[in-house]
Design a protein around this motif. Structure first.
Motif, PDB file in Angstrom:
ATOM      1  N   PHE A  19      80.905  26.067  39.666  1.00 25.45           N
ATOM      2  CA  PHE A  19      80.215  24.933  40.294  1.00 25.45           C
ATOM      3  C   PHE A  19      81.166  24.388  41.354  1.00 25.45           C
ATOM      4  CE2 PHE A  19      79.471  20.331  40.312  1.00 25.45           C
ATOM      5  CZ  PHE A  19      78.093  20.198  40.227  1.00 25.45           C
ATOM      6  N   ALA A  20      80.753  24.464  42.634  1.00 23.87           N
ATOM      7  CA  ALA A  20      81.736  24.195  43.688  1.00 23.87           C
ATOM      8  C   ALA A  20      81.316  23.069  44.614  1.00 23.87           C
ATOM      9  CB  ALA A  20      81.983  25.474  44.478  1.00 23.87           C
ATOM     10  N   VAL A  21      81.956  21.909  44.417  1.00 28.39           N
ATOM     11  CA  VAL A  21      81.756  20.757  45.295  1.00 28.39           C
ATOM     12  C   VAL A  21      83.031  20.491  46.091  1.00 28.39           C
ATOM     13  CG1 VAL A  21      81.316  18.272  45.384  1.00 28.39           C
ATOM     14  CG2 VAL A  21      80.072  19.682  43.745  1.00 28.39           C
ATOM     15  N   THR A  22      84.181  20.460  45.406  1.00 26.25           N
ATOM     16  CA  THR A  22      85.432  19.950  45.985  1.00 26.25           C
ATOM     17  C   THR A  22      85.958  20.812  47.143  1.00 26.25           C
ATOM     18  OG1 THR A  22      85.957  19.086  43.798  1.00 26.25           O
ATOM     19  CG2 THR A  22      87.774  19.173  45.369  1.00 26.25           C
ATOM     20  N   GLU A  23      86.464  20.114  48.149  1.00 31.36           N
ATOM     21  CA  GLU A  23      87.026  20.779  49.342  1.00 31.36           C
ATOM     22  C   GLU A  23      88.363  20.118  49.678  1.00 31.36           C
ATOM     23  OE1 GLU A  23      84.241  20.695  52.570  1.00 31.36           O
ATOM     24  OE2 GLU A  23      82.694  21.728  51.388  1.00 31.36           O
ATOM     25  N   THR A  25      85.271  26.063  52.996  1.00 34.27           N
ATOM     26  CA  THR A  25      86.289  26.303  51.962  1.00 34.27           C
ATOM     27  C   THR A  25      86.090  25.343  50.795  1.00 34.27           C
ATOM     28  OG1 THR A  25      87.881  26.855  53.691  1.00 34.27           O
ATOM     29  CG2 THR A  25      88.799  26.317  51.539  1.00 34.27           C
ATOM     30  N   LYS A  26      86.172  25.847  49.595  1.00 36.70           N
ATOM     31  CA  LYS A  26      86.179  25.006  48.381  1.00 36.70           C
ATOM     32  C   LYS A  26      87.527  25.182  47.695  1.00 36.70           C
ATOM     33  CE  LYS A  26      81.826  23.718  48.730  1.00 36.70           C
ATOM     34  NZ  LYS A  26      81.431  22.313  48.912  1.00 36.70           N
ATOM     35  N   ILE A  31      76.815  26.366  44.771  1.00 38.83           N
ATOM     36  CA  ILE A  31      77.605  25.929  45.930  1.00 38.83           C
ATOM     37  C   ILE A  31      76.887  24.779  46.627  1.00 38.83           C
ATOM     38  CG2 ILE A  31      78.630  26.650  48.144  1.00 38.83           C
ATOM     39  CD1 ILE A  31      79.728  28.284  45.838  1.00 38.83           C
ATOM     40  N   PHE A  32      77.666  23.779  46.986  1.00 42.30           N
ATOM     41  CA  PHE A  32      77.109  22.603  47.667  1.00 42.30           C
ATOM     42  C   PHE A  32      77.609  22.619  49.109  1.00 42.30           C
ATOM     43  CE2 PHE A  32      76.863  22.021  43.238  1.00 42.30           C
ATOM     44  CZ  PHE A  32      75.717  21.275  43.011  1.00 42.30           C
ATOM     45  N   ALA A  55      74.246  17.326  42.126  1.00 40.15           N
ATOM     46  CA  ALA A  55      75.654  17.354  41.686  1.00 40.15           C
ATOM     47  C   ALA A  55      75.958  16.177  40.764  1.00 40.15           C
ATOM     48  CB  ALA A  55      76.581  17.345  42.896  1.00 40.15           C
ATOM     49  N   MET A  56      75.458  14.989  41.117  1.00 44.07           N
ATOM     50  CA  MET A  56      75.739  13.810  40.286  1.00 44.07           C
ATOM     51  C   MET A  56      75.082  13.935  38.907  1.00 44.07           C
ATOM     52  SD  MET A  56      77.837  12.019  41.905  1.00 44.07           S
ATOM     53  CE  MET A  56      78.477  13.458  42.705  1.00 44.07           C
TER      54      MET A  56
END
Ligand code: FAD
Length: 379
Positions: free
Chosen positions: A123-127, A153-154, A168-169, A235-236
């Motif tokens: 689960f990919a939010v953070t960059e 990029t994550k 992916i967000f 995501a939330m």
């Protein structure tokens, strides 16, 4: 109100405990020390159904409620928080999100193999520039015919390099801020999906986090999860459920540290008697058990509210805020009870102390939980 587990819960938890003691505990110290992802154990966990605990049986899961899920995550975390980090992400962030927002086709194609243990998910939010502030997300998804083309990029993505499916967000419309974020289901073997550096960490060293790069990665439009612009909401929602898993992980770490401390307090003799005979140690144990039980009750209450279909955002945040702090306090005291022996590599409590810290950081830092809680209270 019933505070005891049902017969079904008891029987599942006995099975999870047996698995944790026989299969996870013996490798827990080694995977931490060497920073190895335990492929075999994670595959076995998938085969016994624990990767899709809260997913209905028709979609490959066990059909359990969230209370039972939280109890099982606690049990796994007592043996290894590295293992439970992998399992928690797969259950709450990936499978739960697909179950809640996916179309029937998406569920049959992606959720079934994720829940039945064939695949692992991420689960990919953070960059690099978008941590707490997801609206700073730089990854873009541009519509081109029947596909969206992703670039960006994550970082810090749990299970990256191990997962077959990633949620992916990405920004489909930067002008709209968080309302311009859209989520996609991505096959990680696609051209343009590149796994970067594997992180070396303080704790949960047997779980894997890595960077991911998207280089003109084409994702079929039918793999959009929910509607365009709904990504932040999705995501939330995922993270609300995820916070119950992390609270349970924190309780499991605290319980393990408490168990070892009680044992050590009876076995370690100084001044001719067990250190557990000293009031200083007795008070530590009393505080550790009280805090751990309170954290467990808050975690299970958040899970119970979710199961009843009630709004549980604030309860999940309170549980995570409190349980993660308890994990830190209890593991710190556990090292103290063990004295110098607790400070040495190879002692369980040294590992628990390092593992506890992550529960205050991922799936929303403790500061973020306070923002969520106060916002709910003052609205
Ligand atoms: C081991 C690990 C696994 C992870 N797994 C995943 C994953 O699978 N998927 C994923 O997408 N991400 C993952 N993350 C990322 C994680 O969710 C973020 O690290 C976390 O959300 C915080 O973001 P940040 O690290 O950029 O910190 P920042 O957002 O830069 O925050 C730095 C500090 O500032 C504080 N702060 C920031 N904003 C505010 C504010 N408005 N008010 C008060 N204080 C504030 C924070 O609380 C923190 O103390 C993982 C991280 C780690 C370490």
């Amino acid at each position: 109100m019933n505070f005891g587990p049902t017969e079904d819960q008891k029987s599942l938890l006995e099975r999870v405990k047996r698995f944790a003691v026989q299969e996870i505990e013996p490798i827990a110290a080694e995977i931490d020390l060497k920073g190895i992802f335990p492929d075999d154990v994670i595959s076995k966990i998938g085969r016994i159904g624990l990767n899709g605990m809260i997913i209905p049986k028709e979609h490959g899961g066990m059909g359990l409620d969230t209370v039972t899920y939280a109890m099982a995550i606690e049990e796994l975390s007592r043996a290894s928080a590295s293992v439970s980090a992998t399992v928690s992400v797969n259950n709450s962030l990936v499978c739960y999100t697909l179950d809640k927002f996916g179309s029937e086709n998406q569920k049959m194609k992606f959720l079934v193999p994720l829940a039945n243990g064939t695949y692992i998910g991420s689960f990919a939010v953070t960059e690099p520039a978008a941590g707490t502030d997801a609206s700073s997300m730089q990854t873009t998804a541009k519509r081109e015919g029947d596909s969206f083309v992703l670039n960006g990029t994550k970082i810090f993505i749990t299970n990256a390099g191990k997962s077959k499916i990633a949620l992916i967000f990405a920004m489909t419309d930067k002008e709209k801020g968080v309302k311009g974020i859209t989520s996609f289901i991505v096959d990680t073997s696609s051209k343009g999906f590149v796994v970067g550096k594997i992180e070396d960490k303080m704790g949960i060293r047997g779980s894997q986090q890595a960077q991911i790069f998207f280089e003109n990665l084409a994702v079929p439009a039918e793999n959009m999860l929910g509607k365009e612009g709904e990504g932040f909401k999705i995501a939330m929602s995922a993270i609300d459920c995820g916070r119950i898993g992390i609270s349970a992980q924190a309780v499991g770490i605290a319980q393990a540290a408490l168990d070892d401390s009680v044992k050590y307090a009876k076995e370690r003799f100084q001044f001719g008697k067990p250190i557990g005979d000293f009031q200083a140690i007795q008070w530590k144990i009393a505080e550790m058990v009280t805090l751990t039980n309170a954290a467990r009750l808050m975690t299970l209450r958040a899970a119970w509210k979710k199961d009843k279909g009630e709004r549980f955002t604030m309860d999940a945040s309170m549980a995570k805020l409190f349980a993660s702090d308890v994990a830190m306090r209890v593991t710190r005291e556990a090292v103290q009870v063990h004295g110098g022996h607790g400070y040495m590599k190879g002692s369980n409590v040294e590992r628990f102390f390092r593992d506890a810290k992550i529960t205050e950081i991922y799936e929303g830092t403790s500061e973020v939980q306070k923002i969520v809680i106060s916002r709910e209270m003052l609205k």
